[in-house]
Enzyme design. Structure first.
Site, PDB file in Angstrom:
ATOM      1  N   GLY A  36      -2.424   0.543  -0.614  1.00 53.02           N
ATOM      2  CA  GLY A  36      -2.467   1.796   0.126  1.00 53.02           C
ATOM      3  C   GLY A  36      -3.786   2.043   0.837  1.00 53.02           C
ATOM      4  O   GLY A  36      -4.763   1.304   0.702  1.00 53.02           O
ATOM      5  N   HIS A  37      -3.806   3.139   1.591  1.00 53.18           N
ATOM      6  CA  HIS A  37      -4.969   3.475   2.415  1.00 53.18           C
ATOM      7  C   HIS A  37      -6.220   3.739   1.573  1.00 53.18           C
ATOM      8  O   HIS A  37      -6.154   4.255   0.471  1.00 53.18           O
ATOM      9  CB  HIS A  37      -4.679   4.681   3.311  1.00 53.18           C
ATOM     10  CG  HIS A  37      -4.190   5.905   2.606  1.00 53.18           C
ATOM     11  ND1 HIS A  37      -3.458   6.876   3.232  1.00 53.18           N
ATOM     12  CD2 HIS A  37      -4.329   6.340   1.328  1.00 53.18           C
ATOM     13  CE1 HIS A  37      -3.177   7.837   2.382  1.00 53.18           C
ATOM     14  NE2 HIS A  37      -3.698   7.534   1.216  1.00 53.18           N
ATOM     15  N   ASN A  38      -7.348   3.307   2.129  1.00 53.55           N
ATOM     16  CA  ASN A  38      -8.677   3.547   1.546  1.00 53.55           C
ATOM     17  C   ASN A  38      -8.920   2.839   0.216  1.00 53.55           C
ATOM     18  O   ASN A  38      -9.861   3.166  -0.502  1.00 53.55           O
ATOM     19  CB  ASN A  38      -8.949   5.047   1.371  1.00 53.55           C
ATOM     20  CG  ASN A  38      -9.071   5.779   2.683  1.00 53.55           C
ATOM     21  OD1 ASN A  38      -8.061   6.208   3.250  1.00 53.55           O
ATOM     22  ND2 ASN A  38     -10.276   5.902   3.189  1.00 53.55           N
ATOM     23  N   HIS A  63      -3.810   7.997  10.773  1.00 52.84           N
ATOM     24  CA  HIS A  63      -4.916   7.283  10.138  1.00 52.84           C
ATOM     25  C   HIS A  63      -5.781   6.620  11.209  1.00 52.84           C
ATOM     26  O   HIS A  63      -5.299   5.762  11.963  1.00 52.84           O
ATOM     27  CB  HIS A  63      -4.370   6.228   9.181  1.00 52.84           C
ATOM     28  CG  HIS A  63      -3.750   6.811   7.940  1.00 52.84           C
ATOM     29  ND1 HIS A  63      -2.797   7.798   7.971  1.00 52.84           N
ATOM     30  CD2 HIS A  63      -3.966   6.546   6.620  1.00 52.84           C
ATOM     31  CE1 HIS A  63      -2.449   8.115   6.736  1.00 52.84           C
ATOM     32  NE2 HIS A  63      -3.140   7.374   5.900  1.00 52.84           N
TER      33      HIS A  63
END
Length: 321
Positions: free
Chosen positions: A230-232, A189
Site C-alpha cells: 500500500g501507499h507510503n 496521490h
C-alpha cells in the site's frame, strides 16, 4: 494557486493575507509554500510544529496553529483535503507535443511499448512487449521489465531490478474520505514509488504510490507474485515478501524481514529487523525485531502453536464427553 482561491473552491471563509500555495504535503513535512491538513486527535500534537503555509483544521484545534501558518477552518479537514487533492493532481499523460527521452543506446525495447515524456532508461535495460512507462520515470542500468508491466509517472527504479509480467508500480493508493452520508471521495496521490537497486517484483504484484513523498522498496528486497503493497510503505533492505501478502499503507518493515504467504499488516506500524511473520500471520501492532511471529492476533509463533495444540486437546476432550 492563491489561498483565497482554495478557500472559494472549498466554500470556506478566509479573510487573512492571500498567499500562493504550490502543493499539498503532510503535516510535518509541508513547507512555507505548501498546504497541509490535520484530522482527528491522533495528529493534533504535531500541529504546533508544522512549517506549512496553510492548514485545513477544525475549529476546536485552531488555537494550536502556529502564528506563521494560515488556518482554513472546516468541519471535515480530511474531506476538504480529498477535494483539494484532485485540484493539485498531476496529469496522468503528458500533453507535450515532443517528448524528451534519454534512452541508452544499449537498451533493448521491444514492440508495443509506450514511453512517456522525460523518461531516463539506463544501459543494457530490457523492456519487453506491451510495457507502459509513464512520464518522469527513470530505470537504472541492467534492469529488466517483463511483458505488460505498468510503471506509472514519477517512479524511480534502480539498477539490476527485475519487474515480472503484469506487475503495476505507482498506481494510486486506496485512499478515500467520507461524508456524513457515507459517500466516498477519492484522495488523489501525488507521491511516487522508489525501487532501489537489485529489487525484484513478482508477476501481478501491485505497489501503490504515496499520497505525499515516496513508497520505498529498499535495495535487495524480493517480492513474490500477487503481493499488494500500500501507499507510503517503507520496506527495508533484503526483505522477502511471499505470495498473496498484503501490506497496508504506511507500514514500515526493517531489514531482512520475511513475510510468509498470505500474511498481512493492518498499516501504520513497524516490524523490526530480521523478523519473520509465518504464513497467514496478521500483524496489528509494532513488533520487536529478531523474532518469529505467527497467528492472529499476532504473537510469537511458538506461543501460537502451543495455543493451537491446547485448543485441539480441549476440543477432543469435549467431543468425547
Amino acid at each position: 494557486m492563491k489561498l483565497s482561491e482554495i478557500a472559494e473552491f472549498l466554500s470556506l471563509e478566509y479573510k487573512g493575507e492571500d498567499i500562493e500555495i504550490s502543493a499539498l504535503n503532510s503535516l510535518l513535512k509541508a513547507n512555507f509554500t505548501e498546504l497541509t491538513y490535520c484530522d482527528g486527535e491522533k495528529n493534533t500534537k504535531d500541529i504546533p510544529h508544522t512549517g506549512a503555509a496553510a492548514i485545513l483544521v477544525s475549529k476546536e484545534y485552531e488555537n494550536l496553529v502556529p502564528k506563521d501558518t494560515k488556518a482554513l477552518i472546516t468541519q471535515s479537514p480530511h474531506l476538504s483535503f480529498a477535494f483539494l487533492s484532485k485540484l493539485f493532481a498531476k496529469p496522468l499523460i503528458s500533453t507535450a507535443k515532443e517528448k524528451v527521452q534519454n534512452i541508452a543506446k544499449s537498451a533493448r525495447i521491444m514492440p508495443n511499448v509506450y514511453i512517456g515524456d522525460n523518461v531516463n532508461i539506463g544501459e543494457n535495460v530490457i523492456i519487453m512487449a506491451g510495457a507502459y512507462i509513464g512520464d518522469n520515470v527513470s530505470i537504472g542500468d541492467e534492469s529488466i521489465i517483463h511483458p505488460n508491466v505498468v510503471i506509472y509517472n514519477d517512479t524511480k527504479i534502480g539498477k539490476k531490478c527485475h519487474l515480472l509480467a503484469n506487475c503495476v508500480i505507482g498506481s494510486d493508493g486506496f485512499g478515500y474520505a467520507h461524508n456524513k452520508n457515507g459517500e466516498h471521495y477519492k484522495i488523489y496521490h501525488n507521491g511516487n514509488v522508489v525501487l532501489e537497486d537489485f529489487v525484484e517484483v513478482g508477476a501481478c504484484t501491485t505497489i501503490d504510490r504515496a499520497v505525499f513523498d515516496s513508497t520505498i522498496i529498499k535495495a535487495g528486497t524480493k517480492v513474490d507474485n500477487l503481493v499488494q503493497i500500500g501507499h507510503n510503505c517503507n520496506i527495508g533492505q533484503n526483505c522477502i515478501i511471499v505470495a498473496q501478502t498484503g501490506i497496508s499503507g504506511s507500514s514500515e518493515l526493517g531489514r531482512n524481514v520475511i513475510m510468509g504467504g498470505q500474511s498481512a499488516t493492518s498499516g501504520h506500524l513497524k516490524i523490526g529487523d530480521f523478523s519473520t511473520i509465518a504464513a497467514r500471520g496478521g500483524v496489528s501492532k509494532n513488533l520487536e525485531g529478531g523474532r518469529v511471529y505467527g497467528g492472529f492476533p499476532i504473537m510469537l509463533q511458538k506461543d501460537w502453536l502451543k495455543l493451537q495444540a491446547k485448543i485441539a486437546i480441549n476440543f477432543k476432550e469435549k467431543s468425547q464427553d
